[in-house]
Design a protein around this motif. Structure first.
Motif, PDB file in Angstrom:
ATOM      1  N   LEU A 113       1.345   6.412  -7.145  1.00  0.00           N
ATOM      2  CA  LEU A 113       0.259   7.316  -7.538  1.00  0.00           C
ATOM      3  C   LEU A 113       0.652   8.778  -7.340  1.00  0.00           C
ATOM      4  CD1 LEU A 113      -2.832   5.386  -6.121  1.00  0.00           C
ATOM      5  CD2 LEU A 113      -2.085   5.556  -8.505  1.00  0.00           C
ATOM      6  N   ALA A 114       1.336   9.045  -6.252  1.00  0.00           N
ATOM      7  CA  ALA A 114       1.789  10.417  -6.016  1.00  0.00           C
ATOM      8  C   ALA A 114       2.762  10.866  -7.102  1.00  0.00           C
ATOM      9  CB  ALA A 114       2.441  10.516  -4.639  1.00  0.00           C
ATOM     10  N   LEU A 115       3.650   9.956  -7.508  1.00  0.00           N
ATOM     11  CA  LEU A 115       4.602  10.289  -8.567  1.00  0.00           C
ATOM     12  C   LEU A 115       3.891  10.553  -9.890  1.00  0.00           C
ATOM     13  CD1 LEU A 115       7.543  10.554  -9.474  1.00  0.00           C
ATOM     14  CD2 LEU A 115       7.570   8.089  -9.888  1.00  0.00           C
ATOM     15  N   ILE A 116       2.887   9.728 -10.196  1.00  0.00           N
ATOM     16  CA  ILE A 116       2.117   9.937 -11.429  1.00  0.00           C
ATOM     17  C   ILE A 116       1.405  11.289 -11.388  1.00  0.00           C
ATOM     18  CG2 ILE A 116       0.138   9.093 -12.759  1.00  0.00           C
ATOM     19  CD1 ILE A 116       0.966   6.263 -11.960  1.00  0.00           C
ATOM     20  N   TYR A 173       0.828  -1.208   0.000  1.00  0.00           N
ATOM     21  CA  TYR A 173       0.000   0.000   0.000  1.00  0.00           C
ATOM     22  C   TYR A 173       0.862   1.258   0.000  1.00  0.00           C
ATOM     23  CZ  TYR A 173      -4.044  -2.962   0.986  1.00  0.00           C
ATOM     24  OH  TYR A 173      -5.027  -3.901   0.913  1.00  0.00           O
ATOM     25  N   VAL A 174       1.900   1.231   0.764  1.00  0.00           N
ATOM     26  CA  VAL A 174       2.798   2.386   0.797  1.00  0.00           C
ATOM     27  C   VAL A 174       3.429   2.600  -0.573  1.00  0.00           C
ATOM     28  CG1 VAL A 174       4.935   3.287   1.781  1.00  0.00           C
ATOM     29  CG2 VAL A 174       3.259   2.178   3.262  1.00  0.00           C
ATOM     30  N   PHE A 175       3.867   1.512  -1.191  1.00  0.00           N
ATOM     31  CA  PHE A 175       4.486   1.617  -2.513  1.00  0.00           C
ATOM     32  C   PHE A 175       3.483   2.129  -3.546  1.00  0.00           C
ATOM     33  CE2 PHE A 175       5.651  -0.335  -6.614  1.00  0.00           C
ATOM     34  CZ  PHE A 175       6.903   0.238  -6.780  1.00  0.00           C
ATOM     35  N   LEU A 176       2.240   1.616  -3.476  1.00  0.00           N
ATOM     36  CA  LEU A 176       1.208   2.065  -4.409  1.00  0.00           C
ATOM     37  C   LEU A 176       0.931   3.556  -4.234  1.00  0.00           C
ATOM     38  CD1 LEU A 176      -0.920   1.428  -6.540  1.00  0.00           C
ATOM     39  CD2 LEU A 176      -2.489   0.795  -4.689  1.00  0.00           C
ATOM     40  N   GLY A 177       0.875   3.997  -2.995  1.00  0.00           N
ATOM     41  CA  GLY A 177       0.658   5.416  -2.737  1.00  0.00           C
ATOM     42  C   GLY A 177       1.769   6.277  -3.305  1.00  0.00           C
TER      43      GLY A 177
END
Length: 375
Positions: free
Chosen positions: A318-321, A311-315
């Motif tokens: 998404l923030a980078l995108i 979840y942390v990695f996904l967040g």
């Protein structure tokens, strides 16, 4: 007869002067060997040069010195010129807190009977494999708080593995950035009985790392150990006289710690077993390991940790995108603005056409005019 007497007198005078010169030379040598270095205190056979802001090791110590304290100074390096005079009686050398960065080759060559060496509280970045003579009597080596970079430990480990420290009994590597120790880190230290690895960010003790036959004390407190492998537990069991300290580690109380828990409850080797507590999962946090039942050990903790990490990695992704998207919008703001204006104008023209037709259809007179104009 007088000339003969004069000749004898000259010879006697020359011999007297020569004897006096030899006596003065011997006196000078004696004083040079027994004088106390500047900015140091000497008492009996101990020399203390503490907190004097020295930038180098004093060059002249009494040859009868047994203990030297050169601590709390600003000595960035030591090499073979740091101890130019042979000190056969020196047994204890304390060089802690000097901000040492480099320990050169053959630096302790003139200290053949050194027993205790303290290099703690420094910032050593280079440690020569030839710093100690091949034949030495070193028994206690303190390197606590001396290596703040894991890469700098390779040179020290090479010294430990060189086979030159056959008489070493006590080794302090606490408060260093060790992380992982090689399998044969202490294999050449055949007389080692005490190792302190406290607070050294060690994440695992590999099989074979602690194969030191006479080992009696091992301090592994305040590291990053989560579980001890079965092979390591077997090594500990082969040393019934070994005393262990394991408190302060973030033990993970899941199904993977079952073997360690059984060993801990049946072993008397862990001196601080009452202070070992679970760090995870949340349901067992701060619970003493000795009070944990096997039925409480679940394997969900590992999956929960993986999911949390995912979840942390996904967040982060998404923030980078989002950041990239905003950056693209910013760089093309003029083109986007022009495109929006064009769409607005096109929509306005289209709506005006609809509005005109609506007005014609709603007014019969305009409708007749439109029909007549068509005819």
């Amino acid at each position: 007869m007088r000339p003969l007497s004069t000749s004898r007198g000259c010879k006697r005078g020359g011999a007297y002067k020569s004897g006096m010169m030899h006596l003065l030379v011997l006196l000078a040598l004696t004083l040079s060997c027994h004088c106390c270095p500047d900015r140091c205190l000497c008492s009996s056979q101990t020399v203390k040069c503490q907190n004097q802001d020295l930038d180098a090791i004093p060059s002249s110590f009494p040859t009868t010195t047994k203990i030297i304290f050169v601590t709390g100074n600003n000595i960035s390096y030591i090499n073979k010129d740091s101890f130019p005079i042979r000190l056969d009686m020196l047994t204890d050398l304390y060089l802690s807190g000097n901000e040492l960065e480099s320990v050169g080759a053959m630096v302790f060559e003139n200290l053949p009977n050194l027993v205790r060496l303290d290099l703690s509280n420094n910032n050593i970045q280079a440690f020569s494999e030839r710093a100690l003579p091949v034949e030495n009597t070193l028994q206690v080596l303190n390197l606590s708080r001396s290596f703040h970079n894991h890469s700098c430990m390779d040179a020290v480990l090479s010294v430990l593995q060189s086979g030159n420290l056959l008489m070493l009994k006590v080794l302090d590597l606490s408060n260093n950035d060790l992380v992982i120790l090689p399998d044969d880190a202490f294999s050449s230290l055949s007389n080692l009985v005490n190792i302190s690895l406290q607070n050294s960010t060690i994440i695992s003790v590999l099989n074979g790392t602690l194969k030191v036959p006479p080992l009696r004390d091992l301090d592994l407190r305040d590291n990053s150990l989560r579980v001890l492998p079965t092979t390591t537990l077997a090594e500990f069991s082969l040393k019934p006289d070994l005393s262990l300290w394991l408190a302060g580690n973030p033990w993970r109380c899941d199904c993977f710690i079952e073997e360690m828990l059984l060993w801990l409850k049946n072993s008397t080797q862990v001196m601080d077993s009452q202070n070992l507590t679970c760090a995870s999962p949340e349901a067992l946090r701060h619970q003493p390991l000795l009070q944990v039942e096997l039925s409480q050990l679940k394997c969900l903790g590992e999956m929960e940790g993986v999911l949390e990490t995912s979840y942390v990695f996904l967040g982060l992704v998404l923030a980078l995108i989002g950041v990239i998207f905003l950056l693209v919008l910013y760089l093309n703001r003029k083109g986007i603005k022009r495109w929006i204006y064009n769409i607005r104008d096109a929509c306005r023209d289209h709506m005006e056409g609809y509005h005109y037709r609506y007005e014609i259809n709603s007014d019969p007179r305009l409708a007749n005019l439109s029909i007549n104009s068509d005819v």
